[in-house]
Design a protein around this motif. Sequence first.
Motif, PDB file in Angstrom:
ATOM      1  N   ARG A 235       4.219   3.094   8.530  1.00 42.00           N
ATOM      2  CA  ARG A 235       2.816   3.399   8.230  1.00 42.00           C
ATOM      3  C   ARG A 235       2.427   2.945   6.833  1.00 42.00           C
ATOM      4  O   ARG A 235       1.306   3.203   6.388  1.00 42.00           O
ATOM      5  N   HIS A 236       3.342   2.299   6.132  1.00 37.53           N
ATOM      6  CA  HIS A 236       3.115   1.966   4.731  1.00 37.53           C
ATOM      7  C   HIS A 236       2.468   0.590   4.622  1.00 37.53           C
ATOM      8  O   HIS A 236       3.134  -0.439   4.719  1.00 37.53           O
ATOM      9  N   GLY A 242       5.079  -0.245   0.801  1.00 39.64           N
ATOM     10  CA  GLY A 242       5.910  -1.009   1.716  1.00 39.64           C
ATOM     11  C   GLY A 242       7.250  -1.376   1.113  1.00 39.64           C
ATOM     12  O   GLY A 242       8.294  -1.273   1.769  1.00 39.64           O
ATOM     13  N   ARG A 243       7.246  -1.776  -0.150  1.00 40.53           N
ATOM     14  CA  ARG A 243       8.502  -2.148  -0.813  1.00 40.53           C
ATOM     15  C   ARG A 243       9.421  -0.936  -0.971  1.00 40.53           C
ATOM     16  O   ARG A 243      10.642  -1.037  -0.800  1.00 40.53           O
ATOM     17  N   MET A 266       8.381  -3.300  10.498  1.00 40.11           N
ATOM     18  CA  MET A 266       7.105  -3.890  10.899  1.00 40.11           C
ATOM     19  C   MET A 266       6.003  -2.842  10.852  1.00 40.11           C
ATOM     20  O   MET A 266       5.812  -2.064  11.795  1.00 40.11           O
ATOM     21  N   PRO A 267       5.232  -2.783   9.767  1.00 44.85           N
ATOM     22  CA  PRO A 267       4.116  -1.831   9.687  1.00 44.85           C
ATOM     23  C   PRO A 267       3.035  -2.144  10.720  1.00 44.85           C
ATOM     24  O   PRO A 267       2.810  -3.307  11.082  1.00 44.85           O
ATOM     25  N   ALA A 268       2.363  -1.095  11.175  1.00 38.70           N
ATOM     26  CA  ALA A 268       1.176  -1.266  12.016  1.00 38.70           C
ATOM     27  C   ALA A 268      -0.009  -1.567  11.112  1.00 38.70           C
ATOM     28  O   ALA A 268      -0.257  -0.849  10.144  1.00 38.70           O
ATOM     29  N   VAL A 269      -0.733  -2.642  11.419  1.00 38.94           N
ATOM     30  CA  VAL A 269      -1.808  -3.106  10.544  1.00 38.94           C
ATOM     31  C   VAL A 269      -3.011  -3.570  11.363  1.00 38.94           C
ATOM     32  O   VAL A 269      -2.925  -3.749  12.580  1.00 38.94           O
ATOM     33  N   THR A 270      -4.128  -3.757  10.669  1.00 38.95           N
ATOM     34  CA  THR A 270      -5.322  -4.333  11.282  1.00 38.95           C
ATOM     35  C   THR A 270      -5.779  -5.509  10.417  1.00 38.95           C
ATOM     36  O   THR A 270      -5.253  -5.749   9.328  1.00 38.95           O
ATOM     37  N   TYR A 271      -6.784  -6.211  10.901  1.00 36.82           N
ATOM     38  CA  TYR A 271      -7.315  -7.333  10.125  1.00 36.82           C
ATOM     39  C   TYR A 271      -8.800  -7.505  10.437  1.00 36.82           C
ATOM     40  O   TYR A 271      -9.278  -7.120  11.506  1.00 36.82           O
ATOM     41  N   ALA A 391       7.883  -5.904   4.002  1.00 35.60           N
ATOM     42  CA  ALA A 391       7.926  -5.853   5.469  1.00 35.60           C
ATOM     43  C   ALA A 391       8.685  -7.074   5.964  1.00 35.60           C
ATOM     44  O   ALA A 391       8.876  -8.052   5.220  1.00 35.60           O
ATOM     45  N   ASP A 392       9.116  -7.008   7.220  1.00 32.55           N
ATOM     46  CA  ASP A 392       9.667  -8.189   7.894  1.00 32.55           C
ATOM     47  C   ASP A 392       8.628  -8.833   8.801  1.00 32.55           C
ATOM     48  O   ASP A 392       8.826  -9.947   9.294  1.00 32.55           O
ATOM     49  N   GLY A 393       7.540  -8.127   9.038  1.00 31.54           N
ATOM     50  CA  GLY A 393       6.472  -8.605   9.903  1.00 31.54           C
ATOM     51  C   GLY A 393       5.511  -7.468  10.171  1.00 31.54           C
ATOM     52  O   GLY A 393       5.563  -6.425   9.488  1.00 31.54           O
TER      53      GLY A 393
END
Length: 452
Positions: A235-236, A242-243, A266-271, A391-393
């Motif tokens: 969630r970061h 994230g780091r 792999m964080p959940a994200v939007t754009y 993150a890795d993705g």
Amino acid sequence: MPKQIHLAAHFPGVNNTTVWTDPRSASQIDFGSFVHLAETAERGKFDFFFLAEGLRLREMKGRIHDLDVAGRPESLTVLSALSAVTTRLGLAATVNSTFNEPYEVARRLATVDHLSGGRAAWNVVTSWDAFTGENFRRGGYLDEADRYARAAEFLHTARELWDSWADGDLPADPAAGEFARPGAGAFAHHGAQFGIAGRFNAPRPPQGHPVIIQAGDSYEGREFAAADADVIFSRHGTLEDGRAFYKDVKGRLARYGRRPADLKIMPAVTYVLGDTEEDAAERAAEIRRAQVSPQNAIAFLEGYWGRDLSAYDPDGPLPDIDPDLGDGVSQGRAQFRGDRAETVRRWRELAGERGLSIRELVIEATARQTFVGTARSVADRIDEFVQTDAADGFVFVPHLTPGGLDDLVEHVVPLLQEKGVFRADYTGPTLRDHLGLRPPAAGSARSEREAS
């Protein structure tokens, strides 16, 4: 050489993430919606397509919370169907370990892995509330430590079942009477959570074990991921957070004999994309206001206040009454489990400092747009997260169903490919290939148990 980015697609359809008032929004149940998003993700060479799961309709003040979408198909059924219309995309299902049993879940996941040629993944989740438990014969709920203990043994038991068939056990020609060896599928598990024995009737999955995903952020959740997961949702969504999360979780792996590359974060994200940075920011603000309607703002506040706040103006100030810290008015929403008094205190402080109304506060407190800008700036920002070990993705959660990833795949993915940080094509047939994960050795679960 730069790190390679991993991308996944989340199918929206519950909560207020999807902007249902947008004329481009379609059904969250119609199979065509699942096909559209899955085909878009595969066209973009994404690692996997992810489905969440809900085992009970959530309630607010004793009634169905109709600001949620009332209805969600069962994940593995949908993914089985999608395996027929995709060829490389990983298929990830959320399946609960609290209210299911290892034999049936292992069998269903093995089936999806066979049908898809090695593309199945399991997001292992637990349930914390008796409200959900009412839908099941066992009922009740488990304490925090107990539900993770059950989840860990559940997963290890499933691995024993998958390993009960060795790689060479699949019959070469059943029609000619050439069957597997007599011991194929034989298992016996006796632990604190499960005591089962018999024969597993699904041959070893093409991947050996389906990819394991985990989403917990607690200490127990991070340990579970470090010990057993291949992917962890985070969630970061900021570089700094994230780091810190990345360093913490990756630092736990060595205790379990694992390498940093064995677990993808792999964080959940939007754009939100725009022709200019200003255009993108304006669009993002419009989307947030559409996601947090006046009714949603009041309902969200009620979850923390534990009171009926329907008499309050969403465009007015925060309620001047103290929260009721009893059982609350919301059922089935984990976000209202924490220290509600502290949350209310912080929100009062934030609203006072910035002069925010109820709706403005909820928009601020639940902000979701992680990447906002032009296609170029979003691509650069995604790359920065990965190259600097935040993150890795990413798992992208679009705000439109089902076309919410179209712009990302059309405009951002080519720029990542141009930078040399994202694949131009799939290099292998399985999800483990996409994620760069080592295949589990046959009998690895059995060896784990004997070593313990």
